[in-house]
Motif scaffolding. Sequence first.
Motif, mmCIF file in Angstrom:
data_model
loop_
_atom_site.group_PDB
_atom_site.id
_atom_site.type_symbol
_atom_site.label_atom_id
_atom_site.label_comp_id
_atom_site.label_asym_id
_atom_site.label_seq_id
_atom_site.Cartn_x
_atom_site.Cartn_y
_atom_site.Cartn_z
ATOM 1 N N GLY A 148 0.822 -1.211 0.000
ATOM 2 C CA GLY A 148 0.000 0.000 0.000
ATOM 3 C C GLY A 148 0.854 1.260 0.000
ATOM 4 N N GLN A 151 2.301 1.739 -3.519
ATOM 5 C CA GLN A 151 1.314 2.314 -4.445
ATOM 6 C C GLN A 151 1.166 3.819 -4.192
ATOM 7 O OE1 GLN A 151 1.181 0.256 -6.909
ATOM 8 N NE2 GLN A 151 -0.812 0.942 -7.538
ATOM 9 N N THR A 172 -5.615 0.335 -7.403
ATOM 10 C CA THR A 172 -5.481 -0.421 -6.151
ATOM 11 C C THR A 172 -5.694 -1.913 -6.409
ATOM 12 O OG1 THR A 172 -7.821 -0.203 -5.536
ATOM 13 C CG2 THR A 172 -6.337 1.535 -4.789
ATOM 14 N N SER A 180 -6.807 -1.478 0.034
ATOM 15 C CA SER A 180 -7.268 -0.839 -1.192
ATOM 16 C C SER A 180 -8.133 0.382 -0.876
ATOM 17 C CB SER A 180 -8.062 -1.867 -1.994
ATOM 18 O OG SER A 180 -8.750 -1.253 -3.039
ATOM 19 N N VAL A 183 -5.917 3.232 0.566
ATOM 20 C CA VAL A 183 -5.001 3.739 -0.451
ATOM 21 C C VAL A 183 -5.774 4.529 -1.516
ATOM 22 C CG1 VAL A 183 -3.440 2.961 -2.295
ATOM 23 C CG2 VAL A 183 -3.220 2.038 0.002
ATOM 24 N N PHE A 184 -6.985 4.075 -1.782
ATOM 25 C CA PHE A 184 -7.825 4.803 -2.744
ATOM 26 C C PHE A 184 -8.175 6.192 -2.191
ATOM 27 C CE2 PHE A 184 -11.873 6.096 -4.531
ATOM 28 C CZ PHE A 184 -11.570 6.041 -5.881
#
Length: 226
Positions: A148, A151, A172, A180, A183-184
Amino acid sequence: SEVLKLSGITKSYNTGKPNEVQVLQGADLTVAEGEVVALVAPSGAGKSTLLHIAGLLDVADSGKVQIKGQDMTLKSDRKRTATRREDVGFIYQFHHLLPEFTALENIVLPQLANGVSERDAEARARSLLDTVGVGERAGHRPAALSGGEQQRVAYCRALANEPSLLLADEPTGNLDPGTSDRVFEALMSLVKGTGMSALIATHNLELAARMGRMVRLTDGRLVEEG
Ligand code: ADP
Ligand code: ADP
């Protein structure tokens, strides 16, 4: 005004097989300044193909691509590359960070290549990393970061040179659902903080619903979702 306009885009891949599939069959899309658009479709529907054409990495068989009002369709490769570098940021499912450089350096380097001073580049990199909650990890190389975190660093790198248009392909997609989600949110903070336009491909409808607008890629065309 519009940052991206696609008109009547068609694309098929010449595989030499008799029943060749036309992936895009007249796709139309307008993304306005500051607009965040979700591109939804199942895997194999042509999302990557559409993003690559929109980002000038690939050419359509027919149709028109306009970026910031400029028709890119018949421009030279050199002009298309220059526009891509200046105006477009890409994010992929897998991050493609440079393994031998730290998180901070990964965000500084593209800015130096773009003529930004080291001091300004570093200040911007730190501010981007703080926005996505990875500021404390600035000095680590990618291998020392969680998936994560990696990303989130990749998002910062894509935005380092302040593109007008962000194109993200399942940003993600390689993370577990809980990660996800967080992180989104970090990606949304970044995008909203800059006021850029974004086209974000996902097959996750919950994430798609959090963006301003949703378009579905179906039978090679784009349809607005209510
Ligand atoms: P998505 O991103 O929605 O999964 P893609 O744009 O990657 O879809 O692919 C759409 C279709 O085009 C798929 O059937 C895929 O197999 C095919 N395709 C993609 N790239 C190529 C290529 N370089 N050569 C041949 N077929 C391709
Ligand atoms: P630079 O050399 O400054 O990185 P490029 O024109 O090579 O500029 O690439 C611009 C952006 O497009 C980069 O984010 C890069 O990762 C991406 N990119 C370039 N070529 C491809 C490709 N064939 N497939 C996917 N992404 C690409």
